[in-house]
Design a protein around this motif. Structure first.
Motif, short mmCIF file in Angstrom:
data_model
loop_
_atom_site.label_atom_id
_atom_site.label_comp_id
_atom_site.label_asym_id
_atom_site.label_seq_id
_atom_site.Cartn_x
_atom_site.Cartn_y
_atom_site.Cartn_z
N TYR A 1 0.85 -1.17 -0.04
CA TYR A 1 0.00 0.03 -0.16
C TYR A 1 1.05 1.29 0.00
CZ TYR A 1 -3.26 3.43 1.80
OH TYR A 1 -4.17 4.52 2.10
N ALA A 2 0.57 2.11 -0.97
CA ALA A 2 1.28 3.55 -0.91
C ALA A 2 0.30 4.29 -1.56
CB ALA A 2 2.43 3.21 -1.72
N ASN A 3 0.15 5.77 -0.95
CA ASN A 3 -0.33 6.82 -1.56
C ASN A 3 -1.91 6.32 -1.84
OD1 ASN A 3 1.80 8.19 -1.70
ND2 ASN A 3 2.37 7.30 -3.63
N GLY A 4 -2.45 5.54 -1.10
CA GLY A 4 -3.99 5.23 -1.26
C GLY A 4 -4.10 4.06 -2.10
N VAL A 5 -3.15 3.28 -2.52
CA VAL A 5 -3.54 2.54 -3.60
C VAL A 5 -2.92 1.28 -3.10
CG1 VAL A 5 -3.08 1.86 -6.09
CG2 VAL A 5 -3.43 4.13 -5.47
N ALA A 6 -3.80 0.16 -3.45
CA ALA A 6 -3.29 -1.16 -2.92
C ALA A 6 -2.63 -2.05 -4.19
CB ALA A 6 -4.42 -2.23 -2.40
N ILE A 7 -1.52 -2.42 -4.10
CA ILE A 7 -0.68 -2.92 -5.42
C ILE A 7 -0.29 -4.28 -4.76
CG2 ILE A 7 1.06 -2.58 -7.13
CD1 ILE A 7 0.99 0.24 -6.33
N GLN A 8 -0.64 -5.34 -5.61
CA GLN A 8 0.05 -6.76 -5.51
C GLN A 8 1.18 -6.97 -6.29
OE1 GLN A 8 -2.47 -10.13 -6.91
NE2 GLN A 8 -1.81 -11.17 -5.08
N LYS A 9 2.28 -7.64 -5.50
CA LYS A 9 3.50 -7.66 -5.86
C LYS A 9 3.49 -8.83 -7.18
CE LYS A 9 7.33 -7.48 -3.33
NZ LYS A 9 8.29 -7.52 -2.16
N PRO A 10 4.36 -8.90 -8.02
CA PRO A 10 4.42 -10.19 -8.82
C PRO A 10 4.71 -11.32 -8.11
CG PRO A 10 6.19 -8.51 -9.44
CD PRO A 10 5.35 -7.84 -8.31
N MET A 11 4.49 -12.59 -8.90
CA MET A 11 4.98 -13.74 -8.13
C MET A 11 6.24 -13.84 -8.43
SD MET A 11 4.01 -16.16 -6.29
CE MET A 11 2.74 -17.34 -6.25
N PRO A 12 7.09 -14.40 -7.30
CA PRO A 12 8.51 -14.68 -7.75
C PRO A 12 8.77 -15.97 -8.23
CG PRO A 12 8.06 -14.31 -5.40
CD PRO A 12 6.82 -14.54 -5.91
N LYS A 13 9.80 -15.66 -9.24
CA LYS A 13 10.29 -16.73 -10.32
C LYS A 13 11.37 -17.40 -9.43
CE LYS A 13 7.74 -15.21 -13.71
NZ LYS A 13 6.55 -15.44 -13.66
N LEU A 14 11.63 -18.85 -9.87
CA LEU A 14 12.96 -19.50 -9.53
C LEU A 14 14.15 -18.96 -9.04
CD1 LEU A 14 13.35 -22.35 -8.16
CD2 LEU A 14 14.30 -22.81 -10.66
N ARG A 15 14.60 -17.88 -9.82
CA ARG A 15 15.85 -17.28 -9.83
C ARG A 15 15.83 -16.45 -8.52
NH1 ARG A 15 17.81 -14.46 -14.69
NH2 ARG A 15 19.63 -14.40 -13.46
N HIS A 16 14.70 -15.75 -8.45
CA HIS A 16 14.45 -14.59 -7.29
C HIS A 16 14.43 -15.53 -6.01
CE1 HIS A 16 11.71 -12.49 -4.58
NE2 HIS A 16 11.90 -11.30 -5.45
N SER A 17 13.58 -16.58 -5.99
CA SER A 17 13.61 -17.44 -4.83
C SER A 17 15.03 -17.80 -4.46
CB SER A 17 12.65 -18.53 -5.13
OG SER A 17 11.26 -18.14 -5.29
N ILE A 18 15.62 -18.34 -5.22
CA ILE A 18 17.08 -18.97 -4.80
C ILE A 18 17.86 -17.80 -4.20
CG2 ILE A 18 19.29 -19.72 -5.83
CD1 ILE A 18 17.62 -21.31 -8.03
N LEU A 19 18.25 -16.61 -5.04
CA LEU A 19 18.74 -15.52 -4.26
C LEU A 19 18.24 -14.90 -3.11
CD1 LEU A 19 19.11 -13.31 -7.86
CD2 LEU A 19 20.88 -14.68 -6.29
N GLN A 20 16.80 -15.18 -2.89
CA GLN A 20 16.11 -14.67 -1.55
C GLN A 20 16.74 -15.63 -0.36
OE1 GLN A 20 11.80 -14.91 -1.44
NE2 GLN A 20 11.72 -13.15 0.11
N LYS A 21 16.55 -17.07 -0.67
CA LYS A 21 16.95 -18.08 0.05
C LYS A 21 18.28 -17.97 0.54
CE LYS A 21 17.12 -23.09 0.98
NZ LYS A 21 16.92 -24.41 0.03
N ARG A 22 19.26 -17.76 -0.36
CA ARG A 22 20.59 -17.95 -0.14
C ARG A 22 21.05 -16.62 0.75
NH1 ARG A 22 24.02 -21.61 -2.85
NH2 ARG A 22 25.29 -20.85 -1.27
N LEU A 23 20.49 -15.43 0.27
CA LEU A 23 20.86 -14.21 0.95
C LEU A 23 20.15 -14.18 2.44
CD1 LEU A 23 20.08 -11.27 -1.55
CD2 LEU A 23 22.07 -11.66 -0.27
N LEU A 24 19.07 -14.81 2.74
CA LEU A 24 18.67 -15.04 4.06
C LEU A 24 19.63 -15.73 4.75
CD1 LEU A 24 14.79 -15.79 3.19
CD2 LEU A 24 15.66 -13.94 4.94
N ILE A 25 20.10 -17.05 4.23
CA ILE A 25 21.01 -17.81 5.01
C ILE A 25 22.33 -17.11 5.32
CG2 ILE A 25 22.22 -20.06 4.83
CD1 ILE A 25 19.92 -21.01 2.98
N ALA A 26 22.81 -16.32 4.46
CA ALA A 26 24.23 -15.90 4.53
C ALA A 26 23.97 -14.75 5.68
CB ALA A 26 24.46 -15.23 3.24
N LEU A 27 22.97 -13.80 5.46
CA LEU A 27 22.62 -12.95 6.62
C LEU A 27 22.44 -13.40 8.00
CD1 LEU A 27 20.75 -10.38 4.29
CD2 LEU A 27 22.89 -9.97 5.15
#
Length: 187
Positions: A28-54
């Motif tokens: 939500y920003a500026n009175g508007v609700a926006i749905q994020k796009p569904m993550p793809k595989l590359r996105h999910s791999i980077l997200q998982k590995r960054l979470l673990i590393a951090l």
């Protein structure tokens, strides 16, 4: 592709929407609700590995995926929110409160193919204007990481240059190391 509600609504009404916690997340920003796009595989791999590393690099911070952060008139869901443990509110039983109502210490967004880069940068800048210390925009298609810090110009990292990290987190990593996680035949 992102979906947006065309009718403007107040933040408190947005937070009561029955599908608010559906996947992918709604922001939500500026009175508007926006749905994020569904993550793809590359996105999910980077997200998982960054979470673990951090998480493996600090006892004082935790890295959380898809945490709703509602503050200063917005409700955003960064791909990764890095938050100091001492900033997490706890209830009478010592468990964390479900609603996080501040900017994370570090917000990380991994750009999806259908995502508007300016909308993502706008969320990162909103966090920085409200107490966030660091923002990353990870672009898996350009193999780059764009960093934002208060009172500094943005910087872009590629290759073997060490990426800017919160000083209290014991991690030295380059953009090349991060994007090498996408090469599945390597460790």
């Amino acid at each position: 592709m992102s979906v947006a509600l065309t009718q403007k609504i107040p933040l408190d009404e947005f937070l009561r929407l029955p599908y608010l916690d559906d996947s992918p997340a709604w922001e939500y920003a500026n009175g508007v609700a926006i749905q994020k796009p569904m993550p793809k595989l590359r996105h999910s791999i980077l997200q998982k590995r960054l979470l673990i590393a951090l998480d493996n690099s600090s006892d004082n911070y935790t890295a959380l995926p898809e945490l709703r952060c509602t503050f200063a008139g917005r409700s955003i869901v960064p791909d990764i929110s890095v938050i100091a443990w001492n900033r997490i509110q706890v209830n009478d039983t010592g468990e964390p409160e479900d609603n996080f109502v501040e900017a994370p210490d570090w917000t990380i967004e991994i750009l999806s193919p259908d995502q508007k880069v300016t909308r993502v940068i706008d969320n990162i800048l909103h966090c920085l204007h409200h107490g966030c210390c660091l923002g990353w925009l990870v672009d898996p298609h350009d193999y780059s990481i764009l960093t934002f810090a208060p009172q500094q110009e943005p910087n872009i990292y590629r290759g073997e240059v060490q990426v800017l990290i919160l000083p209290e987190i014991n991690l030295q990593i380059t953009a090349a190391q991060i994007f090498n996680w996408l090469k599945l035949n390597q460790s």
